[in-house]
Scaffold this active site. Structure first.
Site, PDB file in Angstrom:
ATOM      1  N   ARG A 193       0.818  -1.206   0.000  1.00 17.59           N
ATOM      2  CA  ARG A 193       0.000   0.000   0.000  1.00 17.59           C
ATOM      3  C   ARG A 193       0.862   1.269   0.000  1.00 17.59           C
ATOM      4  O   ARG A 193       0.511   2.258  -0.636  1.00 17.59           O
ATOM      5  CB  ARG A 193      -0.941  -0.021   1.215  1.00 17.59           C
ATOM      6  N   GLU A 236      -2.780  -7.778   3.864  1.00 19.77           N
ATOM      7  CA  GLU A 236      -4.232  -7.641   4.048  1.00 19.77           C
ATOM      8  C   GLU A 236      -4.929  -8.890   3.539  1.00 19.77           C
ATOM      9  O   GLU A 236      -4.464  -9.555   2.607  1.00 19.77           O
ATOM     10  CB  GLU A 236      -4.742  -6.394   3.321  1.00 19.77           C
ATOM     11  N   GLU A 292     -10.188  -0.045  -5.245  1.00 21.04           N
ATOM     12  CA  GLU A 292      -9.340   0.784  -4.390  1.00 21.04           C
ATOM     13  C   GLU A 292      -7.935   0.894  -4.977  1.00 21.04           C
ATOM     14  O   GLU A 292      -7.295   1.953  -4.896  1.00 21.04           O
ATOM     15  CB  GLU A 292      -9.273   0.216  -2.967  1.00 21.04           C
ATOM     16  N   ASP A 307     -11.082   8.345 -10.884  1.00 18.19           N
ATOM     17  CA  ASP A 307     -11.260   9.764 -10.572  1.00 18.19           C
ATOM     18  C   ASP A 307     -10.168  10.559 -11.284  1.00 18.19           C
ATOM     19  O   ASP A 307      -9.241  11.080 -10.663  1.00 18.19           O
ATOM     20  CB  ASP A 307     -11.193   9.966  -9.057  1.00 18.19           C
ATOM     21  N   HIS A 347     -19.052  -4.934   1.731  1.00 16.02           N
ATOM     22  CA  HIS A 347     -18.397  -5.743   0.693  1.00 16.02           C
ATOM     23  C   HIS A 347     -18.385  -4.877  -0.560  1.00 16.02           C
ATOM     24  O   HIS A 347     -19.368  -4.840  -1.311  1.00 16.02           O
ATOM     25  CB  HIS A 347     -19.189  -7.031   0.422  1.00 16.02           C
ATOM     26  N   CYS A 402     -16.916  -5.316  -3.231  1.00 14.41           N
ATOM     27  CA  CYS A 402     -16.973  -6.118  -4.466  1.00 14.41           C
ATOM     28  C   CYS A 402     -18.406  -6.262  -4.963  1.00 14.41           C
ATOM     29  O   CYS A 402     -18.651  -6.323  -6.165  1.00 14.41           O
ATOM     30  CB  CYS A 402     -16.392  -7.509  -4.218  1.00 14.41           C
TER      31      CYS A 402
END
Length: 870
Positions: free
Chosen positions: A524, A557, A568, A625, A836, A838
């Site tokens: 990350r 994770e 993400e 974005d 969730h 997903c």
């Protein structure tokens, strides 16, 4: 020939005449009726329940009625002697009955007019007015109705009708031009003697389809379209005649007879190749401004559309070029005609997966006809055909799997890029060439059709490309972005499954385990380094792996990527890439948009990888974005940036250059600028650039300022960022080169596809949300939940969307397309809501109060980052 009773030899001459007269009356009673709309005679055309029949069937029925001494209606006063629209003429040219429907009218009064026009096999504007004048004097329009019926039901007659003045052949024109060079007298004689194909009648309006003004863009590009029919004359005739209901009915009936014969001619006899003037039939009929009326939609217009769709490609292209010279209002009328038919047919039928709209001949034919108008709209608009991006110098590397794919029958389709519409090729233009069409592209979208279209079946027909099955994806202008996005989704998923299957077969053949996914394992806090290095290796070694389904794993994770982790990942990558400290892009505070930094220290590979990320987002159905001006998407579609694109990418510069163009004083003396411009690098140092060789010595004047503006825009949008953008586009095409993306979408739709919609309609989200685990829309906590969410500010709403779905943008079609699920996650507790991403599922405990719900929800959406296993 007149039909006679079978026992005519036993009847003497007077009786024979009387019998003939009675049969004629029966015949006209069947074909036209008595004029009384409330007639109860079942054998009368005016009877409400009467079934229409063709002329030959009516003649046989008339004979039968005569033999049975059937009831004969008296002519209604409103009839005024009107008679059949199809005298002495059927589809094969057989003779039928002459008119005598008004018993009170003297037979001798009618006879001269009938004889005068019986041999009239084509019409001119003058002849129509002559007949109309005679009919007006007697208040009997039957002669005109018969002539219209005869001419407009025959392709041969229509082809000869409403011709312009005699035209010279190409050889004659060449001869005349040769003489013009020798003698000025010949030029005068030619101008005064006869009109050439390039001339038009003086009274023709400026919007004439025969020759638009010289300044029109499409005429400059393609030249005026030469047709033998006088379109302005046809329009004037229709304006005169369509106000009369009985005459209008003649046009309607004639079209019903005309269409099947024209379809047969085009399908089996190749008539257009033998006589290009056959196109006159379609030009004349389409000028009828009443074609979209309800009475045409049932039979006449669908049949005519089927006939038009049989035109060969050169004829379709000629028709598109001709219509491109029409005014915006005329184009809109043509669009409304075909759209009305499609909408009427769709709402009149119950289409489903068992009864596909693709199999309705009327809808398919009307859509094909609408395509002609679509390209006419493009051609007639503001075209920019000169500023095209050059293709990549190096081809995208082929996959090493190609040989195996060929062996397995899996050879890739469309290796040379997306398919191109044949009509587009014939016309030599692309939709993206049009900066501003005559009428809006949105006018071509048919929402009722989109609602009933089974996109999975339509996509199958699109890929198979068989003549027996029509796909609306071949006419993407009629589809809305939501429907097209669904088609693209199917294409991407099938390509992913194909790559997975190929990988599995490779494993069997080579005995080594290959990964069926595009797997990225990233940290990350080092997401750019990890992701871009991995993608760079894949792009170099085997670009085909980019077509595999993306699977992202964050180191340390537990989240399993079913779509949410990828969302993400894309968001974090985009945040890093567009970080202004990195310096790959410049940021405009006034427009909130990014642009390529011409002075960036990053190498081309970095920009290629950004292009790959953008392509992967589309390919994996993720919204990014990103904030680019529209010119970036136009450049991705193959068009260079021009001066007008500066308006949204560099608005301050655009306004300055616009002021320069509009300046009324002496530019050279007052402004003292040259063809050398100054830019600043990352450190604020000035960089000089000559727009022309020796630009610092060339002053900008009133005469050359347009050239200066064009070169300035060319430098800012193309040359200065050429290396960066080419690398970026190359990366984008690595993922999308085999996709129908370019075929289906316009630049503004590509932006919607990548960025999603900025319009967040939470009421639409509430209406489409489903509930699980014991909740329903009337549950107390659900009511409290939506009251809370609706009270959020815009930023909090974006955080909520980010928390629940993995992105803060609405998908194509708006939040109503999101299908969020709110599920019960136990009784009241201090646990935070979880999601969730997903599957767009929000897990919500049944909090005891609205205040607690609000506090817990705000904390969850504000501090949400990272994935775990629930």
């Amino acid at each position: 020939k007149y039909l006679k009773p079978s026992n005519e030899h036993e009847i003497n001459a007077p009786k024979r005449a009387a019998a003939k007269h009675l049969i004629e009356r029966y015949y006209h009673q069947l074909t036209e009726g008595c004029g009384n709309e409330a007639c109860t005679n079942e054998a009368c055309g005016s009877s409400p329940g009467f079934q229409r029949m063709d002329n030959n069937a009516a003649a046989i029925k008339a004979l039968e009625l005569y033999k049975n001494n059937a009831k004969l209606c008296d002519p209604h006063p409103s009839k005024k002697g009107a008679s059949s629209a199809f005298p002495e003429n059927s589809a094969k040219g057989a003779h039928n009955f002459s008119a005598c429907s008004n018993g009170k009218m003297n037979h001798k009064d009618l006879q001269p007019a009938r004889e005068d026009f019986r041999d009239l096999n084509f019409l001119t504007e003058e002849k129509v007015y002559e007949i109309l004048s005679l009919c007006s004097e007697t208040e009997d329009y039957s002669p005109l109705i018969r002539v219209i019926g005869r001419v407009f039901s025959s392709a041969e007659s229509l082809v000869q009708s409403f011709r312009k003045a005699k035209q010279h052949t190409k050889e004659e024109l060449k001869s005349l031009q040769a003489k013009d060079e020798d003698k000025d007298e010949d030029e005068k004689e030619t101008a005064s003697g006869s009109s050439t194909a390039m001339e038009v009648e003086p009274e023709a309006s400026a919007s004439s389809a025969d020759r638009p003004s010289d300044g029109e863009n499409n005429v400059q590009k393609f030249g005026p379209v030469e047709v033998s029919v006088d379109i302005e004359a046809v329009r004037r005739v229709y304006d005169k005649l369509l106000s009369n209901e009985k005459i209008e009915a003649a046009f309607l009936n004639a079209l019903v007879y005309l269409s099947p014969n024209v379809e047969c001619d085009l399908t089996y006899h190749n008539v257009y190749a033998a006589d290009p003037n056959y196109l006159n039939v379609f030009i004349i009929v389409m000028e009828n401004s009443n074609l979209h009326s309800p009475e045409y939609l049932e039979i006449a217009l669908p049949q005519f559309c089927k006939a038009m769709s049989k035109l060969p490609l050169p004829a379709l292209a000629k028709l598109a070029r001709l219509w491109s010279q029409y005014s915006a209002d005329q184009i809109r009328r043509l669009v409304e005609t075909f759209q009305q038919l499609i909408t009427y047919t769709v709402i009149s039928n119950e289409f489903s997966s068992d009864n596909l709209v693709n199999e309705d001949d009327g809808v398919v034919a009307a859509t094909k006809c609408l395509k002609i108008v679509y390209y006419a709209n493009v051609l007639g608009g503001d075209l920019d055909m000169d500023h095209n991006e050059e293709d990549d110098d190096e081809p995208i590397p082929e996959s090493s799997e190609l040989t195996l794919q060929e062996l397995l029958g899996e050879e890739r389709r469309n290796k040379k890029g997306p398919r191109v519409d044949p009509l587009e090729t014939e016309l030599g233009i692309r939709s993206s060439d049009c900066r501003k069409p005559l009428i809006s592209f949105e006018d071509f979208i048919n929402e009722p059709l989109n609602d009933v279209l089974e996109m999975d079946k339509d996509y199958t027909f699109f890929k198979v490309e068989t003549e027996s099955k029509f796909s609306f994806m071949t006419c993407p202008f009629i589809l809305n972005p939501v429907t097209k996005n669904l088609g693209l989704y199917y294409d991407n998923r099938i390509r992913m499954y194909s790559e997975r299957r190929i990988t599995a077969l490779y494993s069997l053949v080579q005995g080594q385990q290959l990964n069926p996914y595009l797997r990225l394992k990233v940290r990350r806090d080092h997401i750019i380094d990890d992701a871009l290095v991995r993608l760079e290796m894949i792009a170099m070694e085997n670009p085909a792996d980019l077509k595999k389904q993306l699977y992202v794993e964050f180191e340390g994770e537990q989240g399993v990527d079913e779509g949410g982790v990828s969302k993400e990942f894309f968001q974090l990558v985009v945040e890093e890439i567009f970080n202004r400290d990195i310096g790959m892009f410049t940021y405009d505070e006034s427009t909130k948009l990014f642009w390529f930094n011409p002075s960036s220290f990053e190498n081309e590979g970095q920009f290629t990888l950004i292009g790959i990320v953008l392509g992967l987002a589309i390919y994996n159905n993720c919204i990014l974005d990103v904030h680019f001006p529209m010119v970036v998407y136009r450049k991705l579609m193959g068009k260079k940036g021009t001066f007008r694109d500066l308006a949204d990418s560099h608005p301050v510069l655009y306004q300055s250059l616009k002021d320069l163009l509009e300046y009324e004083g002496n530019v050279e003396e007052d402004m003292m600028i040259t063809f050398q411009i100054s830019q600043t690098d990352l450190f604020g140092n000035p960089l000089m650039y000559d727009l022309k060789e020796g630009g610092d010595k060339i002053p900008v004047t009133n005469e050359n300022r347009k050239d200066f503006v064009a070169l300035y825009a060319e430098y800012m949008l193309n040359k200065s960022v050429e290396k960066q953008f080419k690398a970026f586009r190359r990366g984008f095409h690595m993922v999308t080169n085999e996709s129908p993306l370019k075929y289906l979408f316009r630049p503004e739709e590509i932006e919607l596809l990548i960025c999603g919609s900025r319009n967040l309609d939470f009421q639409a989200l509430e209406d489409s949300t489903e509930y699980d685990g014991g909740y329903n829309k009337d549950s107390r906590i659900i009511r409290d939940f939506w009251e809370t969410v609706h009270s959020f500010g815009q930023e909090q709403k974006r955080l909520f969307l980010q928390f629940t779905t993995g992105t803060d943008r609405a998908p194509v079609g708006g939040l109503g397309k999101l299908k969020m699920i709110i599920a019960k996650n136990g009784p009241d507790s201090d646990r935070l809501p979880t999601s969730h991403t997903c599957f767009n599922v929000l897990l919500l405990p049944e909090y005891s109060t609205k205040e607690k719900l609000t506090e817990r929800l705000l904390k969850a959406i504000t501090y949400a980052k990272g994935f775990g296993m629930l």
